[in-house]
Write a protein that holds these residues in place. Structure first.
Motif, PDB file in Angstrom:
ATOM      1  N   ASN A   1       9.322  -5.674  -0.775  1.00  0.00           N
ATOM      2  CA  ASN A   1       8.335  -6.463  -1.525  1.00  0.00           C
ATOM      3  C   ASN A   1       7.818  -5.662  -2.711  1.00  0.00           C
ATOM      4  O   ASN A   1       7.561  -4.463  -2.583  1.00  0.00           O
ATOM      5  N   PHE A   2       7.628  -6.346  -3.836  1.00  0.00           N
ATOM      6  CA  PHE A   2       6.969  -5.770  -5.007  1.00  0.00           C
ATOM      7  C   PHE A   2       5.957  -6.783  -5.515  1.00  0.00           C
ATOM      8  O   PHE A   2       6.264  -7.961  -5.626  1.00  0.00           O
ATOM      9  N   THR A   3       4.757  -6.308  -5.846  1.00  0.00           N
ATOM     10  CA  THR A   3       3.701  -7.190  -6.332  1.00  0.00           C
ATOM     11  C   THR A   3       3.365  -6.837  -7.765  1.00  0.00           C
ATOM     12  O   THR A   3       3.161  -5.672  -8.089  1.00  0.00           O
TER      13      THR A   3
ATOM     14  N   VAL B   1     -11.642  -6.825  -4.251  1.00  0.00           N
ATOM     15  CA  VAL B   1     -10.873  -6.146  -3.211  1.00  0.00           C
ATOM     16  C   VAL B   1     -10.805  -4.658  -3.566  1.00  0.00           C
ATOM     17  O   VAL B   1     -10.887  -4.285  -4.730  1.00  0.00           O
ATOM     18  N   ASP B   2     -10.672  -3.813  -2.547  1.00  0.00           N
ATOM     19  CA  ASP B   2     -10.598  -2.382  -2.819  1.00  0.00           C
ATOM     20  C   ASP B   2      -9.189  -1.816  -2.713  1.00  0.00           C
ATOM     21  O   ASP B   2      -8.991  -0.630  -2.943  1.00  0.00           O
ATOM     22  N   ASN B   3      -8.211  -2.667  -2.362  1.00  0.00           N
ATOM     23  CA  ASN B   3      -6.811  -2.240  -2.300  1.00  0.00           C
ATOM     24  C   ASN B   3      -5.956  -3.132  -3.178  1.00  0.00           C
ATOM     25  O   ASN B   3      -6.157  -4.345  -3.222  1.00  0.00           O
ATOM     26  N   LEU B   4      -4.996  -2.520  -3.829  1.00  0.00           N
ATOM     27  CA  LEU B   4      -4.021  -3.242  -4.628  1.00  0.00           C
ATOM     28  C   LEU B   4      -2.631  -2.848  -4.132  1.00  0.00           C
ATOM     29  O   LEU B   4      -2.049  -1.864  -4.604  1.00  0.00           O
ATOM     30  N   PRO B   5      -2.087  -3.570  -3.117  1.00  0.00           N
ATOM     31  CA  PRO B   5      -0.746  -3.239  -2.631  1.00  0.00           C
ATOM     32  C   PRO B   5       0.288  -3.491  -3.727  1.00  0.00           C
ATOM     33  O   PRO B   5       0.265  -4.530  -4.387  1.00  0.00           O
ATOM     34  N   LYS B   6       1.197  -2.531  -3.912  1.00  0.00           N
ATOM     35  CA  LYS B   6       2.203  -2.664  -4.962  1.00  0.00           C
ATOM     36  C   LYS B   6       3.619  -2.794  -4.417  1.00  0.00           C
ATOM     37  O   LYS B   6       4.430  -3.491  -4.998  1.00  0.00           O
ATOM     38  N   TYR B   7       3.920  -2.125  -3.316  1.00  0.00           N
ATOM     39  CA  TYR B   7       5.278  -2.182  -2.764  1.00  0.00           C
ATOM     40  C   TYR B   7       5.224  -2.056  -1.251  1.00  0.00           C
ATOM     41  O   TYR B   7       4.251  -1.549  -0.684  1.00  0.00           O
ATOM     42  N   GLU B   8       6.299  -2.521  -0.624  1.00  0.00           N
ATOM     43  CA  GLU B   8       6.410  -2.447   0.825  1.00  0.00           C
ATOM     44  C   GLU B   8       7.887  -2.479   1.207  1.00  0.00           C
ATOM     45  O   GLU B   8       8.657  -3.261   0.650  1.00  0.00           O
ATOM     46  N   PHE B   9       8.283  -1.622   2.129  1.00  0.00           N
ATOM     47  CA  PHE B   9       9.637  -1.584   2.666  1.00  0.00           C
ATOM     48  C   PHE B   9       9.529  -1.742   4.174  1.00  0.00           C
ATOM     49  O   PHE B   9       8.859  -0.951   4.837  1.00  0.00           O
TER      50      PHE B   9
ATOM     51  N   TYR C   1       6.644   0.814   5.361  1.00  0.00           N
ATOM     52  CA  TYR C   1       6.278   1.890   4.450  1.00  0.00           C
ATOM     53  C   TYR C   1       5.709   1.197   3.231  1.00  0.00           C
ATOM     54  O   TYR C   1       6.403   0.423   2.564  1.00  0.00           O
ATOM     55  N   ASN C   2       4.415   1.394   2.943  1.00  0.00           N
ATOM     56  CA  ASN C   2       3.765   0.635   1.878  1.00  0.00           C
ATOM     57  C   ASN C   2       2.885   1.538   1.033  1.00  0.00           C
ATOM     58  O   ASN C   2       2.485   2.615   1.466  1.00  0.00           O
ATOM     59  N   GLY C   3       2.621   1.080  -0.175  1.00  0.00           N
ATOM     60  CA  GLY C   3       1.802   1.864  -1.086  1.00  0.00           C
ATOM     61  C   GLY C   3       1.187   1.009  -2.176  1.00  0.00           C
ATOM     62  O   GLY C   3       1.563  -0.143  -2.381  1.00  0.00           O
ATOM     63  N   GLY C   4       0.216   1.587  -2.855  1.00  0.00           N
ATOM     64  CA  GLY C   4      -0.473   0.882  -3.928  1.00  0.00           C
ATOM     65  C   GLY C   4      -1.628   1.712  -4.444  1.00  0.00           C
ATOM     66  O   GLY C   4      -1.605   2.944  -4.394  1.00  0.00           O
ATOM     67  N   GLU C   5      -2.667   1.014  -4.909  1.00  0.00           N
ATOM     68  CA  GLU C   5      -3.858   1.677  -5.441  1.00  0.00           C
ATOM     69  C   GLU C   5      -5.054   1.374  -4.563  1.00  0.00           C
ATOM     70  O   GLU C   5      -5.157   0.300  -3.966  1.00  0.00           O
ATOM     71  N   HIS C   6      -5.986   2.345  -4.527  1.00  0.00           N
ATOM     72  CA  HIS C   6      -7.236   2.191  -3.787  1.00  0.00           C
ATOM     73  C   HIS C   6      -8.381   2.509  -4.746  1.00  0.00           C
ATOM     74  O   HIS C   6      -8.288   3.417  -5.572  1.00  0.00           O
ATOM     75  N   LYS C   7      -9.467   1.756  -4.597  1.00  0.00           N
ATOM     76  CA  LYS C   7     -10.633   1.967  -5.453  1.00  0.00           C
ATOM     77  C   LYS C   7     -11.865   2.094  -4.565  1.00  0.00           C
ATOM     78  O   LYS C   7     -12.034   1.323  -3.612  1.00  0.00           O
TER      79      LYS C   7
ATOM     80  N   TYR D   1      -2.197   5.313  -2.857  1.00  0.00           N
ATOM     81  CA  TYR D   1      -2.025   5.553  -1.433  1.00  0.00           C
ATOM     82  C   TYR D   1      -0.597   5.212  -1.018  1.00  0.00           C
ATOM     83  O   TYR D   1       0.067   4.406  -1.648  1.00  0.00           O
ATOM     84  N   THR D   2      -0.146   5.855   0.026  1.00  0.00           N
ATOM     85  CA  THR D   2       1.076   5.490   0.738  1.00  0.00           C
ATOM     86  C   THR D   2       0.764   5.569   2.221  1.00  0.00           C
ATOM     87  O   THR D   2      -0.034   6.406   2.645  1.00  0.00           O
ATOM     88  N   ASP D   3       1.376   4.705   2.999  1.00  0.00           N
ATOM     89  CA  ASP D   3       1.115   4.667   4.425  1.00  0.00           C
ATOM     90  C   ASP D   3       2.319   4.088   5.143  1.00  0.00           C
ATOM     91  O   ASP D   3       3.207   3.520   4.512  1.00  0.00           O
ATOM     92  N   PHE D   4       2.336   4.258   6.438  1.00  0.00           N
ATOM     93  CA  PHE D   4       3.368   3.632   7.241  1.00  0.00           C
ATOM     94  C   PHE D   4       2.704   3.005   8.463  1.00  0.00           C
ATOM     95  O   PHE D   4       1.648   3.437   8.913  1.00  0.00           O
TER      96      PHE D   4
END
Length: 188
Positions: free
Chosen positions: A61-63, A77-85, A109-115, A136-139
């Motif tokens: 996924n890409f946003t 919102v405080d998260n901006l998800p950008k990608y996910e595998f 496995y996902n990542g994006g921006e946090h504010k 951020y990146t997380d799994f």
């Protein structure tokens, strides 16, 4: 009469053998139309069928939605998800060829921006609030249930609903992850 019954039994056995043979098409590509319409998310999946019951695959996924970006910038919102595998393993719960239900276990496995808003003190000892952005990146892992419907041997539709949790960086990443979608696919 005996020959007729013998021919009928052989024909029946041949017909049953044809139904029980696995589909020779072992690969499938899907595009999630629900995510594209609702959240401007590009979501593509690949699935490999191992046998009649099990399959493995992955989803990417890409946003790049301007509305989601605006909500993030304006503080809704405080998260901006950008990608996910998402790699996954599926098990067919029903045994139909054209329609069946399935259960899925997936990783993420996902990542994006946090504010976040932080309190700072300047050199004159004046306090003020400032917005601080970071990546951020997380799994994580989760489970899903779904339904597949094939219109022909090659073209089909999938409905999927699933949820999971992120593990590593939960102070910045979203706590919960979801896999919800309606995908159109081609099996080859």
């Amino acid at each position: 009469m005996k020959k007729f019954i013998l021919i009928l039994l052989m024909f029946s056995a041949l017909a049953n053998a044809q139904e029980s043979t696995p589909n020779p098409r072992k690969n499938e590509l899907r595009v999630d139309v629900l995510q594209a319409i609702l959240s401007s998310k590009a979501s593509v999946s690949y699935e490999r069928f191992l046998d009649n019951d099990f399959s493995v695959g992955f989803n990417v996924n890409f946003t790049s939605s301007s509305k989601v970006k605006t909500d993030f910038d304006e503080g809704y919102v405080d998260n901006l998800p950008k990608y996910e595998f998402n790699p996954y393993v599926r098990y067919a719960l029903s045994k139909g060829k054209k329609t069946y239900y399935f259960a899925e276990v997936f990783g993420s496995y996902n990542g994006g921006e946090h504010k976040e808003i932080v309190y700072k003190i300047d050199e004159n000892l004046n306090g003020y609030y400032d917005t601080q952005k970071s990546n951020y990146t997380d799994f994580g892992a989760g489970a899903a249930l779904g339904f597949k419907l094939y219109f022909t041997d090659s073209f089909g539709m999938e409905v999927l609903v699933g949820f999971g949790y992120n593990f590593a960086n939960t102070d910045k990443s979203p706590d919960k992850i979801s896999r919800v979608g309606i995908g159109l696919g081609y099996r080859f």
